[in-house]
Scaffold this motif. Structure first.
Motif, PDB file in Angstrom:
ATOM      1  N   ILE A 214       5.586  11.301  -9.384  1.00 30.12           N
ATOM      2  CA  ILE A 214       5.796   9.854  -9.334  1.00 30.12           C
ATOM      3  C   ILE A 214       6.785   9.554  -8.216  1.00 30.12           C
ATOM      4  O   ILE A 214       7.879  10.115  -8.168  1.00 30.12           O
ATOM      5  CB  ILE A 214       6.349   9.319 -10.676  1.00 30.12           C
ATOM      6  CG1 ILE A 214       5.339   9.538 -11.805  1.00 30.12           C
ATOM      7  CG2 ILE A 214       6.682   7.834 -10.570  1.00 30.12           C
ATOM      8  CD1 ILE A 214       5.822   9.064 -13.173  1.00 30.12           C
ATOM      9  N   ASN A 215       6.381   8.678  -7.293  1.00 34.23           N
ATOM     10  CA  ASN A 215       7.286   8.227  -6.244  1.00 34.23           C
ATOM     11  C   ASN A 215       8.408   7.398  -6.866  1.00 34.23           C
ATOM     12  O   ASN A 215       8.189   6.691  -7.854  1.00 34.23           O
ATOM     13  CB  ASN A 215       6.554   7.347  -5.221  1.00 34.23           C
ATOM     14  CG  ASN A 215       5.370   8.060  -4.595  1.00 34.23           C
ATOM     15  OD1 ASN A 215       5.481   9.191  -4.145  1.00 34.23           O
ATOM     16  ND2 ASN A 215       4.225   7.384  -4.573  1.00 34.23           N
ATOM     17  N   VAL A 216       9.596   7.458  -6.258  1.00 33.76           N
ATOM     18  CA  VAL A 216      10.724   6.663  -6.758  1.00 33.76           C
ATOM     19  C   VAL A 216      11.437   5.982  -5.598  1.00 33.76           C
ATOM     20  O   VAL A 216      11.825   6.632  -4.622  1.00 33.76           O
ATOM     21  CB  VAL A 216      11.748   7.532  -7.532  1.00 33.76           C
ATOM     22  CG1 VAL A 216      12.910   6.661  -8.031  1.00 33.76           C
ATOM     23  CG2 VAL A 216      11.087   8.238  -8.713  1.00 33.76           C
TER      24      VAL A 216
ATOM     25  N   ARG B 256       1.248   6.671  -0.405  1.00 28.79           N
ATOM     26  CA  ARG B 256       0.654   5.497  -1.032  1.00 28.79           C
ATOM     27  C   ARG B 256       1.313   5.230  -2.384  1.00 28.79           C
ATOM     28  O   ARG B 256       1.613   6.161  -3.131  1.00 28.79           O
ATOM     29  CB  ARG B 256      -0.857   5.682  -1.168  1.00 28.79           C
ATOM     30  CG  ARG B 256      -1.574   5.464   0.167  1.00 28.79           C
ATOM     31  CD  ARG B 256      -3.043   5.741   0.080  1.00 28.79           C
ATOM     32  NE  ARG B 256      -3.307   7.182   0.022  1.00 28.79           N
ATOM     33  CZ  ARG B 256      -4.532   7.707   0.049  1.00 28.79           C
ATOM     34  NH1 ARG B 256      -5.592   6.912   0.138  1.00 28.79           N
ATOM     35  NH2 ARG B 256      -4.694   9.013   0.007  1.00 28.79           N
ATOM     36  N   ALA B 257       1.507   3.954  -2.658  1.00 28.86           N
ATOM     37  CA  ALA B 257       2.300   3.561  -3.832  1.00 28.86           C
ATOM     38  C   ALA B 257       1.540   3.693  -5.142  1.00 28.86           C
ATOM     39  O   ALA B 257       2.113   4.067  -6.164  1.00 28.86           O
ATOM     40  CB  ALA B 257       2.785   2.123  -3.661  1.00 28.86           C
TER      41      ALA B 257
ATOM     42  N   GLU C 251       0.814  -1.213   0.000  1.00 29.34           N
ATOM     43  CA  GLU C 251       0.000   0.000   0.000  1.00 29.34           C
ATOM     44  C   GLU C 251       0.847   1.263   0.000  1.00 29.34           C
ATOM     45  O   GLU C 251       0.523   2.240  -0.669  1.00 29.34           O
ATOM     46  CB  GLU C 251      -0.936   0.005   1.208  1.00 29.34           C
ATOM     47  CG  GLU C 251      -1.931   1.148   1.188  1.00 29.34           C
ATOM     48  CD  GLU C 251      -2.929   1.091   2.335  1.00 29.34           C
ATOM     49  OE1 GLU C 251      -3.628   2.095   2.539  1.00 29.34           O
ATOM     50  OE2 GLU C 251      -2.993   0.067   3.015  1.00 29.34           O
ATOM     51  N   THR C 252       1.925   1.245   0.783  1.00 29.85           N
ATOM     52  CA  THR C 252       2.758   2.440   0.922  1.00 29.85           C
ATOM     53  C   THR C 252       4.189   2.166   0.459  1.00 29.85           C
ATOM     54  O   THR C 252       4.591   1.007   0.278  1.00 29.85           O
ATOM     55  CB  THR C 252       2.795   2.909   2.382  1.00 29.85           C
ATOM     56  OG1 THR C 252       3.503   1.913   3.166  1.00 29.85           O
ATOM     57  CG2 THR C 252       1.390   3.103   2.950  1.00 29.85           C
ATOM     58  N   LEU C 253       4.969   3.244   0.336  1.00 30.84           N
ATOM     59  CA  LEU C 253       6.380   3.079  -0.031  1.00 30.84           C
ATOM     60  C   LEU C 253       7.132   2.324   1.061  1.00 30.84           C
ATOM     61  O   LEU C 253       8.041   1.541   0.777  1.00 30.84           O
ATOM     62  CB  LEU C 253       7.039   4.442  -0.268  1.00 30.84           C
ATOM     63  CG  LEU C 253       6.427   5.346  -1.349  1.00 30.84           C
ATOM     64  CD1 LEU C 253       7.389   6.492  -1.682  1.00 30.84           C
ATOM     65  CD2 LEU C 253       6.059   4.589  -2.604  1.00 30.84           C
ATOM     66  N   GLY C 254       6.731   2.561   2.312  1.00 32.66           N
ATOM     67  CA  GLY C 254       7.331   1.817   3.420  1.00 32.66           C
ATOM     68  C   GLY C 254       7.082   0.322   3.294  1.00 32.66           C
ATOM     69  O   GLY C 254       7.965  -0.503   3.588  1.00 32.66           O
ATOM     70  N   ASP C 255       5.900  -0.052   2.806  1.00 33.78           N
ATOM     71  CA  ASP C 255       5.580  -1.472   2.599  1.00 33.78           C
ATOM     72  C   ASP C 255       6.453  -2.071   1.502  1.00 33.78           C
ATOM     73  O   ASP C 255       6.857  -3.241   1.583  1.00 33.78           O
ATOM     74  CB  ASP C 255       4.104  -1.639   2.225  1.00 33.78           C
ATOM     75  CG  ASP C 255       3.160  -1.271   3.356  1.00 33.78           C
ATOM     76  OD1 ASP C 255       3.575  -1.359   4.523  1.00 33.78           O
ATOM     77  OD2 ASP C 255       2.009  -0.891   3.065  1.00 33.78           O
TER      78      ASP C 255
ATOM     79  N   ALA D  44      -0.500   7.939 -17.476  1.00 28.75           N
ATOM     80  CA  ALA D  44      -0.970   6.557 -17.651  1.00 28.75           C
ATOM     81  C   ALA D  44      -1.327   5.892 -16.325  1.00 28.75           C
ATOM     82  O   ALA D  44      -1.788   4.752 -16.310  1.00 28.75           O
ATOM     83  CB  ALA D  44       0.094   5.739 -18.374  1.00 28.75           C
ATOM     84  N   GLY D  45      -1.091   6.605 -15.209  1.00 31.49           N
ATOM     85  CA  GLY D  45      -1.513   6.083 -13.917  1.00 31.49           C
ATOM     86  C   GLY D  45      -0.445   5.417 -13.077  1.00 31.49           C
ATOM     87  O   GLY D  45      -0.753   4.816 -12.041  1.00 31.49           O
ATOM     88  N   VAL D  46       0.822   5.508 -13.493  1.00 29.02           N
ATOM     89  CA  VAL D  46       1.904   4.930 -12.685  1.00 29.02           C
ATOM     90  C   VAL D  46       2.147   5.821 -11.468  1.00 29.02           C
ATOM     91  O   VAL D  46       2.350   7.029 -11.603  1.00 29.02           O
ATOM     92  CB  VAL D  46       3.199   4.767 -13.511  1.00 29.02           C
ATOM     93  CG1 VAL D  46       4.366   4.353 -12.614  1.00 29.02           C
ATOM     94  CG2 VAL D  46       2.990   3.745 -14.622  1.00 29.02           C
ATOM     95  N   GLY D  47       2.121   5.212 -10.290  1.00 30.04           N
ATOM     96  CA  GLY D  47       2.301   5.976  -9.059  1.00 30.04           C
ATOM     97  C   GLY D  47       3.696   5.886  -8.482  1.00 30.04           C
ATOM     98  O   GLY D  47       4.196   6.822  -7.862  1.00 30.04           O
ATOM     99  N   THR D  48       4.359   4.727  -8.689  1.00 25.14           N
ATOM    100  CA  THR D  48       5.674   4.501  -8.082  1.00 25.14           C
ATOM    101  C   THR D  48       6.581   3.753  -9.054  1.00 25.14           C
ATOM    102  O   THR D  48       6.171   2.767  -9.672  1.00 25.14           O
ATOM    103  CB  THR D  48       5.553   3.671  -6.792  1.00 25.14           C
ATOM    104  OG1 THR D  48       4.759   4.394  -5.848  1.00 25.14           O
ATOM    105  CG2 THR D  48       6.913   3.392  -6.172  1.00 25.14           C
TER     106      THR D  48
END
Length: 318
Positions: free
Chosen positions: A276-278, A228-229, A193-197, A253-257
């Motif tokens: 975008i998260n990296v 959130r990822a 769910e999250t980057l931490g996950d 296109a909907g890419v979050g991470t």
């Protein structure tokens, strides 16, 4: 195993894990054969015939008899002249090395690195970027990488191996396909769910746990542990870093991470600009994971592995 069998296995595993899908890769090889058949004789003389059966220009036998039997392999992420001398020294100490195996390309495989970058066009399309846009985005970047490679002294390590009578090959995109497929499947199945996950999931793999000890473990470079990822794209194959122009399209296109091996600052800023998260998983750890998946196949066939030069060796054989 013979060197030829190791080489053929690398190609087979690369194709099996290719993000384009096996059918698309086979179509690519068919087009390559068609192109070759239409060439003039002088063009055929300069053509690398391996391209008819191997879709990865950066995976090659660089020197040595393909029919040579291999019982022991010296393997690393970067195998340069120093590692070639190490292989020779091991022979003097009673542990003869039958094959030097590098992940990163050397020789003609390095000179052709830009060719495998076309694979990234299909990856972008898979994540929602129209293929015509993806090809346009990648065109200038591929040309840029080609120009950057041209002045390099590609053959230093290969020449050293030849002089010492040692066999040398490299497995680059074929192994990168394996780590990409492995991690994308993991992300798709676990749905962090999250980057931490995502960080927690990565550190369940021994290569990333080990890399943490060397201060080279996974790190968030855009975003935070609580973010959130969203849709996760594992971007770890296709030669080298793609175009920074891709991030705006991926965001649309909907890419979050993005989960990557490494990323330059220009690319990072573009990803951040497009929200975008990296996560940088780590270069040596990710390369090691891809190579380990391949090396397990060699080990299962009775080949002894001596890891060096940045390879964090962990076996997943039961």
């Amino acid at each position: 195993m013979k060197i030829r069998e190791i080489y053929e296995l690398a190609i087979a595993k690369g194709m099996e894990n290719d993000p384009r899908g096996l059918e698309a890769v086979q179509k690519y090889l068919a087009r390559e054969k068609e192109k070759y058949e239409k060439m003039k004789e002088e063009e055929k003389e300069e053509y690398d015939l391996e391209r008819l059966v191997n879709p990865y220009d950066d995976t090659r036998i660089l020197v040595g008899d393909p029919e040579r039997e291999v019982r022991r392999v010296l393997v690393g992420i970067d195998m340069e002249v120093g590692e070639v001398l190490l292989a020779d020294r091991l022979g003097e100490k009673g542990r003869p090395v039958d094959l030097i195996l590098s992940h990163h390309p050397e020789g003609k495989a390095m000179a052709s690195l830009h060719q495998v970058m076309h694979l990234q066009e299909d990856i972008l399309a898979r994540f929602g970027v129209p293929i015509n846009v993806a090809e346009g985005i990648m065109s200038s970047r591929i040309a840029e990488v080609k120009r950057a490679i041209m002045p390099l002294n590609h053959n230093r390590a290969v020449d050293a191996a030849r002089i010492l009578g040692l066999a040398f090959m490299c497995v680059h995109t074929a192994a990168d396909n394996m780590v990409t497929a492995f991690l994308q499947k993991l992300m798709d199945e676990k749905q962090p769910e999250t980057l931490g996950d995502i960080l927690k999931l990565l550190k369940e793999q021994p290569e990333y746990r080990e890399a943490v000890k060397y201060k080279a473990g996974p790190a968030i470079v855009v975003g935070s542990r609580e973010r959130r990822a969203g849709k996760i794209m594992v971007d770890m194959t296709g030669g080298t870093s793609g175009s920074e122009d891709a991030y705006a399209r991926l965001s649309q296109a909907g890419v979050g991470t993005l989960l990557v091996m490494h990323m330059g600052e220009k690319h990072r800023k573009e990803a951040e600009k497009n929200h975008i998260n990296v996560i940088i998983a780590g270069h040596m750890a990710s390369d090691s994971l891809g190579m380990n998946l391949f090396l397990d196949e060699l080990e299962a066939r009775g080949v002894e592995i001596i890891p060096c030069a940045g390879l964090l060796r962990f076996s997943r054989r039961s």
